[in-house]
Design an enzyme around this catalytic site. Sequence first.
Site, PDB file in Angstrom:
ATOM      1  N   HIS A 125      -7.883 -44.554   8.302  1.00 27.13           N
ATOM      2  CA  HIS A 125      -8.475 -45.740   7.684  1.00 27.13           C
ATOM      3  C   HIS A 125      -9.415 -46.428   8.673  1.00 27.13           C
ATOM      4  O   HIS A 125      -8.980 -47.069   9.620  1.00 27.13           O
ATOM      5  CB  HIS A 125      -7.362 -46.692   7.262  1.00 27.13           C
ATOM      6  CG  HIS A 125      -7.828 -47.869   6.480  1.00 27.13           C
ATOM      7  ND1 HIS A 125      -7.648 -49.161   6.919  1.00 27.13           N
ATOM      8  CD2 HIS A 125      -8.459 -47.962   5.287  1.00 27.13           C
ATOM      9  CE1 HIS A 125      -8.145 -50.004   6.027  1.00 27.13           C
ATOM     10  NE2 HIS A 125      -8.640 -49.292   5.033  1.00 27.13           N
ATOM     11  N   HIS A 136     -17.171 -52.020   7.204  1.00 28.91           N
ATOM     12  CA  HIS A 136     -16.297 -52.202   6.055  1.00 28.91           C
ATOM     13  C   HIS A 136     -16.957 -53.006   4.949  1.00 28.91           C
ATOM     14  O   HIS A 136     -16.641 -52.836   3.775  1.00 28.91           O
ATOM     15  CB  HIS A 136     -15.006 -52.898   6.480  1.00 28.91           C
ATOM     16  CG  HIS A 136     -14.082 -53.171   5.331  1.00 28.91           C
ATOM     17  ND1 HIS A 136     -13.636 -52.183   4.487  1.00 28.91           N
ATOM     18  CD2 HIS A 136     -13.538 -54.326   4.874  1.00 28.91           C
ATOM     19  CE1 HIS A 136     -12.850 -52.712   3.573  1.00 28.91           C
ATOM     20  NE2 HIS A 136     -12.779 -54.008   3.768  1.00 28.91           N
TER      21      HIS A 136
END
Length: 368
Positions: free
Chosen positions: A38, A80
Amino acid sequence: MLTRRQVLGMGGAYALWARSIRAQAAPSLAPKPIVFAHRGASAWRPEHTLASYAKAMLDGADFIEPDLVMTKDGHLVVRHESNIAETTDVKDHPEFFARYRTCVIDGEKQTGWFTADFTLEELKTLRARERLAAIREHNTRYNDRFEIPTFEEVIDVVAAQSAASGKIFGLIPEIKHSTFFHSIGHDPEAVFLKTIANHAYTRQAPLEVQSFETGNLKKIRESVLEINPQARLMLLMGERQEIPPDLFAKGQKITFGDLMTPNGLREIKRYADVIGPSNTDIIPRDAHGAWLEPTSLISDAHKEGLLVHSYTARPENIFLPQHLRSKGKLVDRNPNGMLAEIRRYLDLGLDGFFTDDPALGRIVVDAG
C-alpha cells in the site's frame, strides 16, 4: 496487441503467474492470497517514494501500488491525492505560496497546493514527507530525501528490481480523481494507457488497474486488455453511504453500499474483475472499534465471479480492532495484532489485501 502464445512465452515465471490468474476465476482453486504494498512499505518509509517501493519489494510484496495524479503539463506523478500540502515540503517554498488555494475534488472542498497547478519540473523541486508523522515518527527521518516520482520512474524501478531478483512484481496503479482532472481539461486515462503501452514491463507483468469511479473503468477496460491481456480491473469502494465521484457528478444516487449488494456486484462484473472494499466492509466495527459480525460481502462477490482485495492492514494499535490492540499507546506498533487481523479476513476467503507493512503480510500468507 500481444497474443496469448506470446504472453505465455515470456518465461516460466510469468507463465506460472498467468496460470495462477486463471485459477483465481474459481475462488476455491485460488493460490495464496496476494500481498499488495500500500503506497510501498509505507509503515517504514514515506509513502509513494522510490525508497518505499524498494523496501516493499525487498520485504516480499507481490504488487506495488502507485496512486496516479496529473501535473499541469499532463504528466502522471505518484501521490495519494492531488493535494500535496501534507506529503511534501511545498509549504517551505515561498515561490509557491501564491498557489495555495481551495478547490472541490470528488465533491469535497480541499485547501492546499495541488499537483494540477504545478509543472513536472516544478514538482521535482519538492521533496516527500511522512504523512502520518504523529504515528510514524520514525519515518520522519527520511523527510526531504526523496523526489515525487513519475509513473514511468516507478515502472522502471519495479522492472529493474524484477530483473535483479528474478521475481516478477505486479503493479496495481490507481487512477485518482478522474472526473476532476477531466473537468480541468486533462485525460488521465489516455496518458495512463500510453504509458503502460510504452513500457515492456507493463505490457507483460501482472497489472491490476484501480479506480473509485465506474465510468473510467468501463472506458478503458478493452484498451487495457489489448495492451496487457492478463490485466485485471478493480472497482475500489468507499464508505457505504458515499456515491462514486463520477456518478455524483452526474447527479446519480447510487451508493457504494448499493454496489455491494448482489445486484450491484452483478453489475460491477460487467466491467471489473475485482472489488476493493475497506476491511470494515468485511467485518464492521462498533463505536469503540470492536469487531461486529462479518458481512457476506466476500462470499457474495465470489458468487458473481469477482475477487476481493481489501484495504488496509496497518501494524499500529490505532488502526486495529479493539480486542487485537496491545497494551501501551495507540501509536505503538503491534505486529501480532496485524497478523491476527489479516488471518481473520483470510479465513473468510479474502483473495488479497493492501498493507503498509508487506513483510508482515508475507509472513501471514506464507504461514498458510
